[in-house]
Design a protein around this motif. Structure first.
Motif, PDB file in Angstrom:
ATOM      1  N   VAL A  63       0.794  -1.266  -0.073  1.00 52.74           N
ATOM      2  CA  VAL A  63       0.158   0.083  -0.042  1.00 52.74           C
ATOM      3  C   VAL A  63       1.018   1.140  -0.087  1.00 52.74           C
ATOM      4  CG1 VAL A  63      -1.775   1.203   1.269  1.00 52.74           C
ATOM      5  CG2 VAL A  63      -1.808  -1.173   1.356  1.00 52.74           C
ATOM      6  N   ASP A  64       0.782   1.779  -1.213  1.00 49.84           N
ATOM      7  CA  ASP A  64       1.578   3.303  -1.027  1.00 49.84           C
ATOM      8  C   ASP A  64       3.032   3.123  -0.783  1.00 49.84           C
ATOM      9  OD1 ASP A  64      -0.675   4.872  -1.849  1.00 49.84           O
ATOM     10  OD2 ASP A  64      -1.075   5.171   0.443  1.00 49.84           O
ATOM     11  N   GLU A  65       3.564   1.680  -1.625  1.00 47.28           N
ATOM     12  CA  GLU A  65       5.051   1.582  -1.364  1.00 47.28           C
ATOM     13  C   GLU A  65       5.336   0.989  -0.017  1.00 47.28           C
ATOM     14  OE1 GLU A  65       7.802   4.176  -3.442  1.00 47.28           O
ATOM     15  OE2 GLU A  65       6.236   4.718  -4.601  1.00 47.28           O
ATOM     16  N   ARG A  66       4.705   0.696   0.745  1.00 43.98           N
ATOM     17  CA  ARG A  66       4.785  -0.071   2.016  1.00 43.98           C
ATOM     18  C   ARG A  66       4.122  -1.161   2.423  1.00 43.98           C
ATOM     19  NH1 ARG A  66       3.124   4.638   6.223  1.00 43.98           N
ATOM     20  NH2 ARG A  66       2.743   2.756   7.269  1.00 43.98           N
ATOM     21  N   TRP A  67       4.857  -2.356   2.902  1.00 43.04           N
ATOM     22  CA  TRP A  67       4.167  -3.773   3.000  1.00 43.04           C
ATOM     23  C   TRP A  67       3.396  -3.493   4.370  1.00 43.04           C
ATOM     24  CZ3 TRP A  67       3.280  -7.093  -0.413  1.00 43.04           C
ATOM     25  CH2 TRP A  67       4.578  -7.078  -1.587  1.00 43.04           C
ATOM     26  N   MET A  68       2.014  -3.778   4.344  1.00 43.05           N
ATOM     27  CA  MET A  68       0.917  -3.684   5.494  1.00 43.05           C
ATOM     28  C   MET A  68       0.566  -5.085   5.533  1.00 43.05           C
ATOM     29  SD  MET A  68       1.462  -0.350   6.027  1.00 43.05           S
ATOM     30  CE  MET A  68       0.035   0.043   7.085  1.00 43.05           C
ATOM     31  N   ALA A  69       0.388  -5.424   6.910  1.00 42.77           N
ATOM     32  CA  ALA A  69      -0.127  -6.742   7.320  1.00 42.77           C
ATOM     33  C   ALA A  69      -1.283  -6.529   8.328  1.00 42.77           C
ATOM     34  CB  ALA A  69       0.941  -7.433   7.977  1.00 42.77           C
ATOM     35  N   ALA A  70      -2.256  -7.497   8.197  1.00 45.26           N
ATOM     36  CA  ALA A  70      -3.650  -7.695   9.011  1.00 45.26           C
ATOM     37  C   ALA A  70      -3.851  -8.745   9.026  1.00 45.26           C
ATOM     38  CB  ALA A  70      -4.437  -6.500   8.274  1.00 45.26           C
ATOM     39  N   LEU A  71      -4.605  -9.016  10.298  1.00 45.87           N
ATOM     40  CA  LEU A  71      -5.096 -10.609  10.276  1.00 45.87           C
ATOM     41  C   LEU A  71      -6.360 -10.582   9.386  1.00 45.87           C
ATOM     42  CD1 LEU A  71      -5.407 -11.048  14.178  1.00 45.87           C
ATOM     43  CD2 LEU A  71      -4.054 -12.346  12.446  1.00 45.87           C
ATOM     44  N   THR A  72      -6.588 -11.770   9.017  1.00 39.67           N
ATOM     45  CA  THR A  72      -7.946 -12.024   8.141  1.00 39.67           C
ATOM     46  C   THR A  72      -8.860 -12.388   9.328  1.00 39.67           C
ATOM     47  OG1 THR A  72      -7.410 -14.331   7.992  1.00 39.67           O
ATOM     48  CG2 THR A  72      -6.677 -12.873   5.969  1.00 39.67           C
TER      49      THR A  72
END
Length: 85
Positions: A63-72
């Protein structure tokens, strides 16, 4: 930190948040390099590695050149059943 401990720490850290978190920030929080965190997150995602799909607990996106992580949702269920039991 051994791989199982890192996995539990990542799941717990992501469960505390309601928005996606940057991979470098997660690494800093857990005292791990971003590449170590990214490998662990990849194994917890749904991608197939070695012909076997992962558990689908985590979603990682650029996202916008940043790796983002979230739980499903599956990840939140797993945390609720196994980490907060």
């Amino acid at each position: 930190m051994n791989p199982d401990a890192l996995q539990r720490a990542l799941l717990a850290a992501l469960a505390e948040e309601t928005t996606p978190q940057s991979v470098p920030r997660l690494g800093k929080r857990l005292g791990q390099g971003a590449s170590v965190v990214m490998r662990a997150l990849t194994l917890m995602g749904s991608s197939a590695l070695g012909g076997q799909a992962g558990p689908g607990w985590v979603q990682v996106e650029l996202v916008d050149e940043r790796w983002m992580a979230a739980l499903t949702e599956e990840g939140r269920r797993h945390v609720a059943q196994h980490l907060h039991a």
